[in-house]
Design a protein around this motif. Structure first.
Motif, PDB file in Angstrom:
ATOM      1  N   LEU A 905       0.869  -1.177   0.000  1.00 48.83           N
ATOM      2  CA  LEU A 905       0.000   0.000   0.000  1.00 48.83           C
ATOM      3  C   LEU A 905       0.903   1.224   0.000  1.00 48.83           C
ATOM      4  N   ASP A 908       1.165   7.319  -0.506  1.00 48.35           N
ATOM      5  CA  ASP A 908       0.223   8.180  -1.217  1.00 48.35           C
ATOM      6  C   ASP A 908      -0.791   7.279  -1.917  1.00 48.35           C
ATOM      7  N   PRO A 909      -2.051   7.256  -1.480  1.00 53.70           N
ATOM      8  CA  PRO A 909      -3.016   6.300  -2.045  1.00 53.70           C
ATOM      9  C   PRO A 909      -3.275   6.507  -3.526  1.00 53.70           C
ATOM     10  N   ALA A 910      -2.889   7.668  -4.058  1.00 49.02           N
ATOM     11  CA  ALA A 910      -3.119   7.923  -5.487  1.00 49.02           C
ATOM     12  C   ALA A 910      -1.977   7.390  -6.352  1.00 49.02           C
ATOM     13  N   ALA A 940      -5.132   0.891  -9.796  1.00 45.78           N
ATOM     14  CA  ALA A 940      -6.012   1.743  -9.007  1.00 45.78           C
ATOM     15  C   ALA A 940      -7.251   0.906  -8.710  1.00 45.78           C
ATOM     16  N   ARG A 946      -8.286   3.131  -3.527  1.00 51.63           N
ATOM     17  CA  ARG A 946      -6.898   3.603  -3.533  1.00 51.63           C
ATOM     18  C   ARG A 946      -6.073   2.677  -4.441  1.00 51.63           C
ATOM     19  N   SER A 947      -4.790   2.954  -4.539  1.00 51.38           N
ATOM     20  CA  SER A 947      -3.948   2.057  -5.323  1.00 51.38           C
ATOM     21  C   SER A 947      -3.651   0.803  -4.509  1.00 51.38           C
TER      22      SER A 947
END
Lengths: 992, 101
Positions: A905, A908-910, A940, A946-947
């Protein structure tokens, strides 16, 4: 008379037909039957190219395949552009457009010629290695552009080739390569009894050297007339196939010979739809090689000026094309064949200024003839230099004393110098056939030794020089009686002088060329030896001698002799470089044949392909399959389409074409035992009507395939494999069945193409199928997850699987492929009541990754074990054996720091990681420290919001919660190690 | 391209129809669990790789689909014999004698 060097009569060109052409934009006229080289010489054009390194002006050296200098580009427009053609083999046609190469701004004024003036040593042997060593960074910015600019061959065509090319497989009893005296004789004799004979010759007309012998008579007929009659006899025989313009370029095992036939390059108007070239893949019972011999140049200072050519080539130009090589010739010879040239030219009106003979005495016949023609013969003499810029204007003559020293004597004005450096048998094809060469000490030439295949060499390529000897060997090889009588011949002796000609000048200040095309001089070869190179293979690579497009046809033997001299060893002890195919360059088009564009590979399409196309699918190639990748709505990006498809599947449901999955039917009384041995899982107790996830290992213990396997009956399994793995898995199964587990009664059948597979996934999947099935209870109670039913759907038979590759309630509907589209359309119509989506492979990948399902070949790379993937649960531990089991307990397989599958994870979730990116423990990787692993899947994820990513990380399962880094050009990306599952961890959604 | 005689089809067919399968007569141990790590590694990874006569597996992939064995000389590429899987390796001395070279 616009062709100042054309003779008044003679030759085999059609003087009635004038053929206009252009060279470097200037218009000229030749005759039908000319080559570009003969037509240019007839027009007085001696300058035809620039040399590779020094940009020295060069003219034509030879008259055939051996030509190193006169390389041209021929352009026909419309993408038809061929560089690096030998002008000596380009046939003249009306409107031919040819350009010289390696010059700027023009052939006569070339800026690159300054290379010729740089101090000695800069471009010497090994200059690539010496000059371009350091600093390393300079390669890209400085050296490479320099080399590319300086490399003096033609430019690559820019447009797609509009021509097409064809292949033909053929068989014959006897293949004859070369249709000179020996080849025609062998073909006549071999075909007499009805044997199927193919004769291949590189030239437009058969006859070879017979066409260059005006004085010679065979059975009282002129040689050319005898050749024409021989060809007519062969043409009349139905068992003979004659191929002109056909180069036998490669000789492979078991008399398999590659022939490249040029079909249209000589035509002014190209016939519509005709192939340009045909490659013959020929298997011959017997091969007769009659490939002749190649005359060698003499290595003396400035031996490369335009106007200096081989004596045999000059005879060819004169006798075949009616072209004089000049008006005032000096002939420099080491054997009698130089006299034959001098006599021919003298009769045609060329002034023979001198015959310079290295030998103290010429041969008897030659001496008599020279005397009769009042030729000025300088014996024990050499040429020590030449003058003239764009054409030779004079030759310096030296006298060789008894001690071998050379004394300058005089300068003789001339406009051409003919070199008769001895003839070397063309043993290229013989050597390719793996026949061993033997060295003839007396003549200093390599000859064919014991053949390795059903093959015979005859004529000059076997050391039988001259027409009489060639005819005798040819007829004998064909199994016929006596050869016809030959008169009026001055036969060459072969071999002769090789190496550098002695001279009195400073060897550091002169250039005596050995390899004309690669600009290798005698000095370069001696330097290589001084620098420690001993093997001729190394000398060749260091100096690049013989490594140009002509493959050293006129340079290998001289180079070898110079190296041998420098090493003070006999020639055979220095070795011989390998003769490799092709004999002359073959176009890529010829090799490709029809295998291009849509014929390059078969295309596999599923039953629903047309529907997917009509519904806007974007396709991706998976192996040979076209698979629907995603189904964008108008104006939708890929990212938006995939996100919508994924959400729809989880909210209501989706329909997916899974037909490309490999399918194998495993049948027989021992089917379960076979499955036990081929898959890690236990199969004995699996009941008919149930499915199981199967994991396949190779004997090394690494995962090679997986798939859901259903048991239809006690003796019948429906195996599915990965899309790309089907043929490999079947071969793997067959291997064990046929060679190891021969006690098992099992039959394997590929059924991939038999079944169309429609996956219906999502909470409403059961509701969609309910009204369509017939005789199958698909209720939650009657058909649990991982079960299989046979019955009917949409009115056709089905094997209905309840399986899920999305984590949602799911079915996979197998119907006979012919009914695939109808079933899909029925299911699709029903699914629309629930607002379901068609989804493609990209969404399939995202949905499975959200659940942490692996894809073999993405999460695995051939070094990954079940334990590495966290799949120990799939191993039947009680089974005594299965393929790969023993390997799983090898010490290396049990190490704690093996790379294990984990989730990642990003902080940065983007941030979506790049698949394949390396993973390190430190934000800034430490030089010399290996990476921890790599990212295997990354998306994604709509479900996770999130990614997400999966990765193989050393000791990964012990790193849960740790932060690792993925260094990228824009800076390191931090990520936390987690379990590789991102959605519905308890699996509650499987039941809808 | 080699011509290979398929001992099942009893025909000489071009190499393109076949797939190479590695050294022949490397039998899978009957009870792998009793084999030492070293011996198992030998079985998995070590092959004779001779310069000369080599017994090797081929499969007539685009023909009958059967695996068979061939005796091939690795220097000359000459195939001295082909025989069905399970049949004993022919006597090499006889083979090389029979073909002369």
């Amino acid at each position: 008379m616009t062709q100042p060097f054309r003779t008044a009569a003679g030759g085999h060109v059609d003087r009635a037909r004038a053929i206009p052409f252009t060279f470097d934009g200037k218009s000229y006229t030749g005759h039908a039957g000319d080559t570009l080289a003969s037509a240019l010489l007839a027009n007085g054009v001696a300058l035809m190219g620039r040399s590779f390194k020094y940009h020295r002006p060069r003219g034509v050296l030879g008259a055939g395949a051996e030509e190193p200098n006169a390389l041209v580009s021929v352009s026909r427009g419309g993408g038809r552009f061929t560089p690096n053609l030998r002008a000596t083999q380009v046939e003249l046609y009306e409107g031919l457009v040819a350009e010289s190469q390696n010059r700027w701004p023009s052939l006569a004024v070339d800026v690159g010629e300054v290379n010729n003036l740089v101090p000695p040593g800069v471009f010497s042997a090994g200059f690539y290695y010496k000059t371009f060593m350091a600093p390393a960074g300079a390669w890209k910015g400085v050296y490479e552009p320099f080399i590319r600019k300086a490399a003096g061959l033609g430019v690559v065509p820019r447009e797609p080739d509009p021509d097409h090319y064809t292949h033909r497989y053929a068989f014959c009893d006897v293949l004859v390569v070369g249709a000179g005296a020996a080849g025609l004789a062998a073909a006549l004799a071999a075909s007499e009894g009805g044997a199927r004979v193919i004769v291949a010759d590189e030239n437009p007309a058969m006859g070879g050297g017979l066409l260059d012998e005006p004085d010679l008579a065979i059975d009282g007929q002129p040689a050319a007339a005898w050749a024409a009659q021989a060809v007519a006899t062969l043409v009349a025989r139905t068992n003979v196939t004659l191929l002109t313009r056909t180069q036998a370029f490669g000789y492979y095992a078991q008399n398999f010979v590659g022939l490249a036939q040029r079909l249209t390059d000589h035509l002014a108007a190209l016939p519509a739809h005709a192939p340009r070239e045909r490659m013959w893949k020929l298997r011959a019972g017997r091969v007769v090689l009659a490939t002749g011999a190649i005359e060698q140049p003499l290595v003396f200072p400035d031996n490369d000026r335009p106007g200096i050519m081989l004596a045999g080539a000059a005879r060819t130009y004169l006798n075949r094309y009616g072209v004089k090589p000049g008006d005032h010739a000096v002939v420099f010879t080491v054997d009698d064949s130089g006299y034959a040239a001098a006599l021919d030219l003298a009769r045609a009106g060329v002034a023979i200024a001198a015959v310079v003979d290295v030998r103290p005495e010429p041969g008897e016949a030659a001496a008599l003839a020279a005397n009769a023609a009042a030729l000025r013969v300088l014996s024990a003499s050499v040429i020590t230099g030449t003058s003239g810029r764009l054409r030779v204007s004079g030759a310096e003559i030296g006298k060789v004393g008894p001690d071998g020293t050379v004394r300058p004597v005089e300068r003789i004005a001339c406009d051409c110098v003919l070199m008769a450096g001895g003839w070397v048998p063309a043993v290229h094809l013989f050597s390719q056939s793996r026949g061993k060469l033997r060295f003839d000490d007396a003549r200093g030439i390599y000859l064919p030794g014991e053949p390795a295949q059903a093959q015979l060499s005859v004529g000059a390529c076997n050391g039988a020089f001259g027409i009489a000897a060639a005819l005798a060997e040819g007829f004998a090889a064909g199994g016929a009686g006596a050869a016809p009588a030959v008169s009026g011949e001055i036969a060459p002796m072969g071999g002769g002088f090789q190496g550098a000609v002695p001279h009195h000048r400073d060897p550091q200040k002169v250039k005596a060329f050995v390899d004309f095309q690669n600009d290798v001089t005698a000095k370069d070869i001696r330097l290589a030896v001084r620098e420690g190179f001993r093997s001729i293979e190394h000398v060749k690579r260091y100096t690049t001698n013989g490594m140009a497009t002509d493959q050293g046809k006129t340079s290998n033997m001289n180079g070898l002799a110079i190296a041998a001299g420098a090493l003070d060893k006999p020639v055979p002890q220095v070795g011989l470089t390998t003769f490799r195919a092709p004999y002359t360059p073959v176009t890529f088009g010829s090799f490709a044949g029809h295998s291009r564009d849509h014929l390059f590979d078969p295309v596999r399409k599923t039953a629903t392909h047309a529907w997917a196309q009509a519904n806007g699918a974007v396709f991706e190639d998976v192996g040979l399959w076209k698979r629907a990748w995603y189904f964008p709505k108008p104006g939708e990006t890929m990212h938006a389409a995939v996100a919508r498809e994924c959400r729809t599947v989880r909210d209501t449901g989706g329909v997916f074409d899974a037909s490309t999955l490999g399918k194998i039917e495993v049948v027989g009384p021992d089917a379960a035992e076979f499955m036990n041995r081929l898959y890690t899982n236990p199969w004995t107790k699996l009941e008919p009507g149930r499915c199981r996830y199967g994991l396949m290992l190779n004997e090394q213990g690494f995962v090679i395939d997986d798939g859901v396997i259903g048991r239809l009956a006690p003796d019948r399994f429906h195996v599915t494999t990965t899309t790309g793995g089907a043929p490999r898995v079947l071969a793997h199964m067959e291997d064990y069945l046929q060679t190891e587990f021969t006690d098992l009664k099992v039959w394997l059948t590929s059924t991939t193409e038999q079944w169309a597979v429609i996956a219906v996934q999502g909470p409403n999947a059961r509701r969609v199928l309910q009204p369509l099935v017939d005789g199958i209870d698909i209720s939650r109670e009657a058909m649990p997850h991982m079960s299989l039913r046979e019955g009917r759907i949409c009115g056709v038979p089905t094997r209905l699987f309840r399986v899920s590759f999305t984590g949602e309630l799911g079915f996979e509907v197998n119907v006979p492929a012919d009914h695939g589209l109808a079933a899909w359309e029925a299911i699709w119509a029903e699914s629309q009541r629930y607002g379901m989506a068609a989804y493609g492979t990209e969404s399939m990948h995202v949905l499975r990754a959200e659940k942490g399902f692996i894809i073999v070949g993405q999460e695995t790379d051939g070094t990954v074990t079940p334990n590495d993937l966290g799949l120990d649960w799939a191993i039947g531990k009680l089974k005594p054996d299965f393929v790969g089991k023993r390997s799983l307990t090898r010490p290396d397989m049990l190490k704690a720091d093996r790379k294990q599958l984990v989730g990642l994870l990003t902080a940065d979730p983007a941030a979506v990681l790049e698949e394949g990116a390396q993973i390190t423990a430190e934000a800034t990787p430490i030089r010399g420290r290996p990476a921890l692993g790599h990212v295997t899947s990354s998306y994604a994820s709509p479900a996770a919001g999130r990614s997400i990513a999966m990765a193989l990380v050393a000791g990964g399962r012990a790193r849960m919660g740790e932060t690792v880094f993925i260094p990228m050009p824009a800076g390191p990306i931090a990520a936390q190690v987690c379990e590789p599952i991102f959605h519905d961890k308890d699996g509650s959604r499987l039941d809808g | 391209m080699l011509l290979i005689r398929c001992p099942v089809c009893e025909m000489d067919r071009p190499e393109l129809e076949f797939r190479y399968g590695g050294e022949a007569h490397v039998a899978r141990p009957l009870d792998p669990s009793s084999v030492s790590d070293q011996d198992w590694a030998e079985y998995l990874y070590f092959r004779s790789n001779p310069r000369g006569v080599h017994a090797e597996r081929w499969r007539h992939t685009s023909g009958c689909g059967r695996f068979f064995n061939a005796i091939r000389h690795t220097v000359t590429d000459r195939i001295l014999a082909t025989y069905k899987a399970g049949e004993p390796k022919p006597d090499l001395a006889t083979l090389t004698g029979e073909t002369g070279r």
